[in-house]
Design a protein around this motif. Structure first.
Motif, PDB file in Angstrom:
ATOM      1  N   UNK A   1       0.809  -1.056   0.127  1.00  0.00           N
ATOM      2  CA  UNK A   1       0.134   0.054   0.191  1.00  0.00           C
ATOM      3  C   UNK A   1       1.025   1.177  -0.089  1.00  0.00           C
ATOM      4  N   UNK A   2       0.278   2.257   0.335  1.00  0.00           N
ATOM      5  CA  UNK A   2       0.879   3.639   0.316  1.00  0.00           C
ATOM      6  C   UNK A   2       0.659   4.189   1.826  1.00  0.00           C
ATOM      7  N   UNK A   3       1.592   4.947   2.360  1.00  0.00           N
ATOM      8  CA  UNK A   3       1.513   5.673   3.558  1.00  0.00           C
ATOM      9  C   UNK A   3       2.133   7.128   3.444  1.00  0.00           C
ATOM     10  N   UNK A   4       1.265   8.266   3.573  1.00  0.00           N
ATOM     11  CA  UNK A   4       1.570   9.336   3.343  1.00  0.00           C
ATOM     12  C   UNK A   4       1.749  10.242   4.800  1.00  0.00           C
ATOM     13  N   UNK A   5       2.975  11.005   4.970  1.00  0.00           N
ATOM     14  CA  UNK A   5       3.080  11.532   6.056  1.00  0.00           C
ATOM     15  C   UNK A   5       3.460  13.076   6.130  1.00  0.00           C
TER      16      UNK A   5
END
Length: 325
Positions: free
Chosen positions: A93-97
């Motif tokens: 998946x993707x994780x944006x911070x």
């Protein structure tokens, strides 16, 4: 009524009614967005936007109500997609911070290295900005997590959880007169030019409060958002620096003296926040716990079920929040 139409009116609102900018961000055409908005207005038999010629000038009262619900529907739709992704492949998946320079440079590298080792098929996206920009990105759902010390409390739709407390250090060249002052006082600091964070960044408000409470005026000669920039100008002799203690590396900054200032300024607390109602995937819970070990999944789930800011604060009132080493 189409989900795409709801996306268009929501995004137009986020782009200050600029249809051209909205079209660019969505990789579509301006006429296409305008047409779909008109079709939605005709179907609902209301005007969502007021216009002057071809330009949108303001949102109608009915439009504000529709856009608010549209945002909720879009969030639910994204949660459905996230649930599907979790069950299809929980490790991908993707994780944006979104975070500040201090967190990105001095705190997050070890966390991200460990996270990538555990989840090599999760793509990480990091956005840096001011605390206000960071909080806005999370409040709008543009990023998954906001990590900051200031501004998160300005957005009611964010669930904010305390990660750690931290203190400040005063940095200077070894031969600076303050390097031999013990104990260091605010009165002594006020006699020299000071280089520190811009207002609203990295706990700057605590610094201002301390000087004001003591009836002193800090001689601020240079402010920056970046601790490394602050250290550069301290080395140039512009003044003594006041930075987060974590931003001083005894090896890299061996040419600078660092004096603990925890007795001068109240500690600050870094928090992690995400939009209320967001579906958190398994790897998201794990990222939070890697960043702050006391924020286990059961604790986070309790925070998610909190009804308001008071109940959320009450949840963490008895939690022993660690200090950053």
């Amino acid at each position: 009524m189409k989900l795409q139409q709801l996306r268009y009116i929501w995004e137009v609102m986020q782009h200050d009614l600029n249809v051209s900018a909205t079209a660019e961000s969505l990789y579509t055409s301006q006429p296409g967005i305008s047409k779909q908005i008109r079709l939605l207005e005709d179907e609902l038999d209301i005007r969502i936007f007021r216009r002057s010629g071809k330009h949108l000038t303001e949102v109608t009262p009915a439009g504000r109500a529709v856009i608010e619900v549209a945002g909720q529907i879009l969030e639910k739709a994204e949660n459905i997609r996230a649930i599907a992704r979790e069950y299809n492949d929980e490790g991908k998946g993707d994780l944006s911070i979104a975070t500040t320079h201090t967190q990105a440079r001095y705190v997050l590298p070890a966390v991200i290295r460990e996270f990538i080792q555990r989840y090599p098929r999760v793509t990480l996206h990091m956005h840096q900005g001011t605390p206000i920009q960071i909080s806005e990105l999370a409040a709008r759902g543009t990023v998954d997590f906001a990590i900051a010390t200031e501004a998160l409390e300005l957005f009611d739709n964010l669930i904010m959880m305390p990660c750690y407390h931290w203190n400040r250090s005063v940095i200077m060249p070894h031969n600076h007169p303050l390097a031999t002052v013990s104990p260091l006082t605010l009165e002594a600091l006020a006699r020299y030019p000071i280089v520190t964070y811009v207002f609203g960044f990295t706990g700057r408000s605590q610094l201002d409060q301390a000087f004001n409470k003591a009836g002193l005026k800090a001689n601020l000669v240079f402010t920056a958002a970046d601790a490394d920039v602050i250290k550069t100008y301290v080395r140039l002799g512009l003044g003594v620096g006041i930075v987060a203690s974590m931003a001083h590396d005894p090896v890299v900054d061996s040419d600078l003296t660092a004096i603990d200032a925890s007795h001068l300024f109240a500690h600050s607390t870094t928090k992690i926040g995400f939009r209320r109602g967001t579906y958190l995937r398994g790897f998201m819970y794990e990222f939070i716990e890697l960043f702050a070990s006391h924020l286990t999944r059961p604790v986070i789930e309790q925070a998610e079920s909190s009804k308001d800011r008071e109940s959320l604060d009450g949840l963490f009132s008895s939690v022993d929040i660690p200090f950053h080493p």
